[in-house]
Design a protein around this motif. Structure first.
Motif, mmCIF file in Angstrom:
data_model
loop_
_atom_site.group_PDB
_atom_site.id
_atom_site.type_symbol
_atom_site.label_atom_id
_atom_site.label_comp_id
_atom_site.label_asym_id
_atom_site.label_seq_id
_atom_site.Cartn_x
_atom_site.Cartn_y
_atom_site.Cartn_z
ATOM 1 N N ASP A 196 69.299 13.447 31.950
ATOM 2 C CA ASP A 196 69.776 12.074 32.062
ATOM 3 C C ASP A 196 68.997 11.200 31.081
ATOM 4 N N PRO A 197 69.610 10.851 29.949
ATOM 5 C CA PRO A 197 68.906 10.045 28.945
ATOM 6 C C PRO A 197 68.563 8.644 29.449
ATOM 7 N N GLU A 198 69.219 8.223 30.515
ATOM 8 C CA GLU A 198 68.968 6.860 31.022
ATOM 9 C C GLU A 198 67.866 6.808 32.088
ATOM 10 N N LEU A 199 67.251 7.950 32.351
ATOM 11 C CA LEU A 199 66.199 7.991 33.372
ATOM 12 C C LEU A 199 64.958 7.270 32.838
ATOM 13 N N THR A 200 64.665 6.091 33.394
ATOM 14 C CA THR A 200 63.500 5.318 32.917
ATOM 15 C C THR A 200 62.816 4.609 34.081
ATOM 16 N N VAL A 252 65.278 10.808 43.618
ATOM 17 C CA VAL A 252 65.008 10.730 42.177
ATOM 18 C C VAL A 252 63.523 10.422 41.955
ATOM 19 N N ASP A 253 63.013 9.439 42.673
ATOM 20 C CA ASP A 253 61.611 9.042 42.498
ATOM 21 C C ASP A 253 60.661 10.217 42.757
ATOM 22 N N ALA A 254 60.963 11.005 43.791
ATOM 23 C CA ALA A 254 60.057 12.116 44.127
ATOM 24 C C ALA A 254 60.192 13.266 43.136
ATOM 25 N N ARG A 270 61.296 -2.959 39.604
ATOM 26 C CA ARG A 270 61.805 -2.373 40.856
ATOM 27 C C ARG A 270 60.814 -1.384 41.468
ATOM 28 N N GLN A 271 59.885 -0.885 40.638
ATOM 29 C CA GLN A 271 58.975 0.193 41.057
ATOM 30 C C GLN A 271 59.761 1.439 41.485
ATOM 31 N N HIS A 272 60.841 1.698 40.722
ATOM 32 C CA HIS A 272 61.654 2.898 40.953
ATOM 33 C C HIS A 272 62.135 3.414 39.607
ATOM 34 N N TRP A 273 62.604 4.659 39.588
ATOM 35 C CA TRP A 273 63.237 5.193 38.385
ATOM 36 C C TRP A 273 64.685 4.739 38.344
ATOM 37 N N ASP A 274 65.114 4.177 37.199
ATOM 38 C CA ASP A 274 66.540 3.894 36.984
ATOM 39 C C ASP A 274 67.194 5.189 36.525
#
Ligand code: FAQ
Length: 312
Positions: A245-249, A229-231, A254-258
């Motif tokens: 994905d509306p929740e992609l934030t 996901v991050d890449a 965390r320094q990651h995408w939720d």
């Protein structure tokens, strides 16, 4: 004696060492590898089918030549992997019989249809992209014949990923509005199934802990899914598509995408045989095997004649 062998095997694994085909190994280690490597091999050859649908309909000669090369590579990957599985004591015929009877698993992702040319690009970008994320760590798998096969496979998969992204860039940057809409539609359909490729969440993954202990898997399913996901988020931005994905934030802490919740019911339904194309895929493989019987017979007859000639 058995305990000594086990202690030596564990010590080698703990040192980050490799196990070769003729080395002693616990039966469970052997069975785990046969399961994973054969499922992987089956995925490669079933994975030829969704894209194979588009060989006769590729938009240009160049795209057709690239697609043919990619699909042939996948056939080759299947062969390296069956060969690696055979070093563990099960024959290719037995493994294929399990695929054809519906007993063996292959990746859930190949049970989805390829509706438009944009799907071919998205398979390269996202499906091969997810495959690489999962397969690069397998180049350091403790079972050396599998690790060696994975090195070459990963090199070829990077070419596959790049060709997919390139095909999509052409549609997005030089295409019409209708073509851009096809790309977005394909991304919308493939995104969630691609996240499922990494397997069930760690808490429900029955094999991960043991496979990581043995150095078969180097990362857990959730770790690799997050890396993917991050890449991918930035690649989507460059391409000019949105991910469904509306929740992609971005999570600063965390320094990651939720990301949003995955539909695991759909995943298990597809793994269990009830996805959109399971029956079609299996039927195509069985037909290819049956139609190819004469080639196998001819090759065996030829080999027997050669051998007879040499012993005369
Ligand atoms: N689909 O306990 P875990 C490609 C099964 S890339 C179906 O987490 P594990 C390239 C799993 O087998 C795709 N079944 O299992 C290409 C197990 O069932 P079992 C292939 C799945 O093994 C691109 C159960 O769920 N790549 O082909 C899936 O520790 C484009 C519990 O799961 C590989 O095979 C799934 N997605 O972790 C070709 C890589 N996920 O056996 C053409 C090697 C899980 O107990 C075009 N494999 N299951 O009956 C692996 O890394 C691992 O086996 C995982 C699963 C990560 C797939």
């Amino acid at each position: 004696h058995q305990q000594q062998l086990m202690a030596r095997f564990d010590a080698r694994i703990d040192d980050g060492g490799f196990i070769e085909a003729k080395d002693w190994m616990p039966d469970h280690y052997r069975r785990t590898l046969i399961r994973q490597i054969s499922q992987h091999a089956h995925s490669e050859i079933v994975g030829m089918l969704p894209e194979g649908n588009w060989v006769t309909r590729a938009p240009t000669l160049k795209r057709k030549a690239i697609l043919l090369a990619k699909i042939q590579d996948e056939g080759g990957h299947g062969l390296y992997l069956y060969a690696a599985a055979e070093t563990l004591g099960r024959s290719r015929d037995e493994l294929l019989a399990d695929l054809h009877s519906g007993k063996a698993k292959y990746s859930s992702i190949f049970n989805y249809p390829t509706l438009t040319w944009a799907d071919v690009g998205v398979i390269g970008w996202l499906v091969d992209g997810a495959a690489i994320m999962n397969q690069v760590p397998l180049c350091r798998c403790s079972y050396a014949p599998y690790a060696r096969a994975m090195v070459r496979i990963c090199r070829e998969e990077s070419f596959h990923q790049r060709q997919g992204y390139d095909a999509l860039l052409a549609m997005m940057q030089q295409g019409t509005d209708a073509q851009r809409a096809l790309v977005q539609d394909a991304v919308n359909r493939w995104w969630w199934p691609c996240l499922m490729m990494f397997g069930p969440p760690d808490a429900e993954s029955v094999h991960t802990a043991q496979s990581m202990r043995w150095g078969i898997k180097r990362n857990s399913n959730d770790e690799l899914r997050q890396k993917f996901v991050d890449a991918t988020v930035q690649q989507a931005q460059v391409l000019g598509v949105s991910l469904p994905d509306p929740e992609l934030t971005w999570n600063e802490t965390r320094q990651h995408w939720d990301f949003g919740a995955i539909d695991w019911e759909e995943f298990w339904r597809v793994v269990g045989g009830d996805g959109p194309c399971n029956a079609e895929r299996l039927a195509a493989r069985v037909k290819a095997w049956d139609d190819g019987a004469w080639v196998r017979e001819a090759a065996l007859a030829h080999a027997a004649k050669e051998q007879a000639r040499q012993t005369q």
